[in-house]
Design a protein around this motif. Structure first.
Motif, PDB file in Angstrom:
ATOM      1  N   PHE A  42       0.837  -1.200   0.000  1.00 13.15           N
ATOM      2  CA  PHE A  42       0.000   0.000   0.000  1.00 13.15           C
ATOM      3  C   PHE A  42       0.875   1.254   0.000  1.00 13.15           C
ATOM      4  CE2 PHE A  42      -1.836   3.529   2.328  1.00 13.15           C
ATOM      5  CZ  PHE A  42      -2.966   3.773   1.574  1.00 13.15           C
ATOM      6  N   ASP A  43       1.887   1.273   0.875  1.00 12.42           N
ATOM      7  CA  ASP A  43       2.777   2.438   0.961  1.00 12.42           C
ATOM      8  C   ASP A  43       3.424   2.732  -0.394  1.00 12.42           C
ATOM      9  OD1 ASP A  43       2.166   2.631   3.632  1.00 12.42           O
ATOM     10  OD2 ASP A  43       4.086   1.809   4.341  1.00 12.42           O
ATOM     11  N   GLU A  44       3.859   1.679  -1.075  1.00  7.76           N
ATOM     12  CA  GLU A  44       4.504   1.856  -2.379  1.00  7.76           C
ATOM     13  C   GLU A  44       3.518   2.387  -3.413  1.00  7.76           C
ATOM     14  OE1 GLU A  44       6.690  -0.906  -5.719  1.00  7.76           O
ATOM     15  OE2 GLU A  44       6.931  -1.425  -3.602  1.00  7.76           O
ATOM     16  N   ARG A  45       2.307   1.836  -3.439  1.00  5.66           N
ATOM     17  CA  ARG A  45       1.294   2.309  -4.397  1.00  5.66           C
ATOM     18  C   ARG A  45       0.884   3.742  -4.090  1.00  5.66           C
ATOM     19  NH1 ARG A  45      -3.427  -0.761  -3.961  1.00  5.66           N
ATOM     20  NH2 ARG A  45      -2.685  -1.648  -2.021  1.00  5.66           N
ATOM     21  N   PHE A  46       0.767   4.080  -2.807  1.00  2.00           N
ATOM     22  CA  PHE A  46       0.406   5.451  -2.417  1.00  2.00           C
ATOM     23  C   PHE A  46       1.500   6.421  -2.837  1.00  2.00           C
ATOM     24  CE2 PHE A  46       0.241   8.985   0.600  1.00  2.00           C
ATOM     25  CZ  PHE A  46      -1.070   9.385   0.436  1.00  2.00           C
ATOM     26  N   ARG A  47       2.746   6.083  -2.573  1.00  2.00           N
ATOM     27  CA  ARG A  47       3.883   6.937  -2.944  1.00  2.00           C
ATOM     28  C   ARG A  47       3.908   7.154  -4.461  1.00  2.00           C
ATOM     29  NH1 ARG A  47       7.320   5.243   0.414  1.00  2.00           N
ATOM     30  NH2 ARG A  47       7.592   3.220  -0.558  1.00  2.00           N
ATOM     31  N   THR A  48       3.664   6.092  -5.232  1.00  2.00           N
ATOM     32  CA  THR A  48       3.627   6.207  -6.689  1.00  2.00           C
ATOM     33  C   THR A  48       2.502   7.135  -7.133  1.00  2.00           C
ATOM     34  OG1 THR A  48       4.554   3.992  -6.947  1.00  2.00           O
ATOM     35  CG2 THR A  48       3.376   4.902  -8.834  1.00  2.00           C
ATOM     36  N   VAL A  50       1.148   9.602  -5.421  1.00  2.00           N
ATOM     37  CA  VAL A  50       1.513  10.979  -5.063  1.00  2.00           C
ATOM     38  C   VAL A  50       2.516  11.539  -6.072  1.00  2.00           C
ATOM     39  CG1 VAL A  50       2.735  12.391  -3.353  1.00  2.00           C
ATOM     40  CG2 VAL A  50       0.990  10.761  -2.616  1.00  2.00           C
ATOM     41  N   GLU A  51       3.515  10.747  -6.440  1.00  2.00           N
ATOM     42  CA  GLU A  51       4.508  11.210  -7.410  1.00  2.00           C
ATOM     43  C   GLU A  51       3.866  11.498  -8.761  1.00  2.00           C
ATOM     44  OE1 GLU A  51       7.387   8.089  -7.299  1.00  2.00           O
ATOM     45  OE2 GLU A  51       8.236   8.771  -5.386  1.00  2.00           O
ATOM     46  N   GLU A  52       2.960  10.634  -9.206  1.00  2.00           N
ATOM     47  CA  GLU A  52       2.276  10.858 -10.485  1.00  2.00           C
ATOM     48  C   GLU A  52       1.417  12.117 -10.427  1.00  2.00           C
ATOM     49  OE1 GLU A  52       0.122   7.327 -11.432  1.00  2.00           O
ATOM     50  OE2 GLU A  52       1.942   6.168 -11.806  1.00  2.00           O
ATOM     51  N   THR A  53       0.760  12.353  -9.299  1.00  2.00           N
ATOM     52  CA  THR A  53      -0.055  13.553  -9.132  1.00  2.00           C
ATOM     53  C   THR A  53       0.813  14.801  -9.186  1.00  2.00           C
ATOM     54  OG1 THR A  53      -1.667  12.329  -7.822  1.00  2.00           O
ATOM     55  CG2 THR A  53      -1.688  14.726  -7.601  1.00  2.00           C
ATOM     56  N   GLU A  54       1.952  14.765  -8.500  1.00  2.00           N
ATOM     57  CA  GLU A  54       2.863  15.912  -8.515  1.00  2.00           C
ATOM     58  C   GLU A  54       3.362  16.186  -9.928  1.00  2.00           C
ATOM     59  OE1 GLU A  54       5.766  14.731  -5.628  1.00  2.00           O
ATOM     60  OE2 GLU A  54       4.616  15.610  -3.970  1.00  2.00           O
ATOM     61  N   ARG A  55       3.716  15.126 -10.663  1.00  2.00           N
ATOM     62  CA  ARG A  55       4.183  15.316 -12.049  1.00  2.00           C
ATOM     63  C   ARG A  55       3.070  15.913 -12.908  1.00  2.00           C
ATOM     64  NH1 ARG A  55       6.806  10.362 -11.296  1.00  2.00           N
ATOM     65  NH2 ARG A  55       5.154   9.258 -12.343  1.00  2.00           N
ATOM     66  N   PHE A  56       1.833  15.464 -12.705  1.00  2.00           N
ATOM     67  CA  PHE A  56       0.700  15.971 -13.470  1.00  2.00           C
ATOM     68  C   PHE A  56       0.540  17.474 -13.254  1.00  2.00           C
ATOM     69  CE2 PHE A  56      -3.840  17.083 -13.596  1.00  2.00           C
ATOM     70  CZ  PHE A  56      -4.108  16.793 -14.922  1.00  2.00           C
ATOM     71  N   TYR A  57       0.563  17.905 -11.989  1.00  2.00           N
ATOM     72  CA  TYR A  57       0.368  19.322 -11.702  1.00  2.00           C
ATOM     73  C   TYR A  57       1.568  20.160 -12.111  1.00  2.00           C
ATOM     74  CZ  TYR A  57      -3.913  18.107  -9.370  1.00  2.00           C
ATOM     75  OH  TYR A  57      -5.179  17.637  -9.102  1.00  2.00           O
TER      76      TYR A  57
END
Length: 92
Positions: A42-48, A50-57
């Protein structure tokens, strides 16, 4: 979702530590290891995510707070149905 069997060969000292940690939580070693793996997954999927969201914005996508990237501030806002909620007077 079905279940499968996973057999592990681990060091005796590690198994002792796992037994101690599982016992402190009132769990079997099997349950403790399974929960630890699920939490790590879960931690790994959540971190991924968050990173994808940051890249999107960062790439100029729309932001949930309505703010626009700095380079977009020079352009007029896109046409829309009206003002965002909370920015104008209510109907009278």
């Amino acid at each position: 979702m079905g279940t499968s069997v996973l057999s592990l060969r681990i060091d005796g000292e590690l198994l002792d530590r796992l037994r101690d940690r599982a016992a402190k939580r009132g769990m079997s070693v099997q349950d403790y290891v399974a929960r630890t793996l699920m939490r790590d997954d879960f931690d790994e999927r959540f971190r991924t995510a968050v990173e994808e969201t940051e890249r999107f914005y960062e790439s100029g996508g729309p932001r949930p707070d309505g703010a626009r990237p700095a380079e977009a501030l020079d352009r007029p806002p896109p046409p829309g149905p009206g003002r965002p909620l909370g920015t104008g007077r209510g109907r009278r």
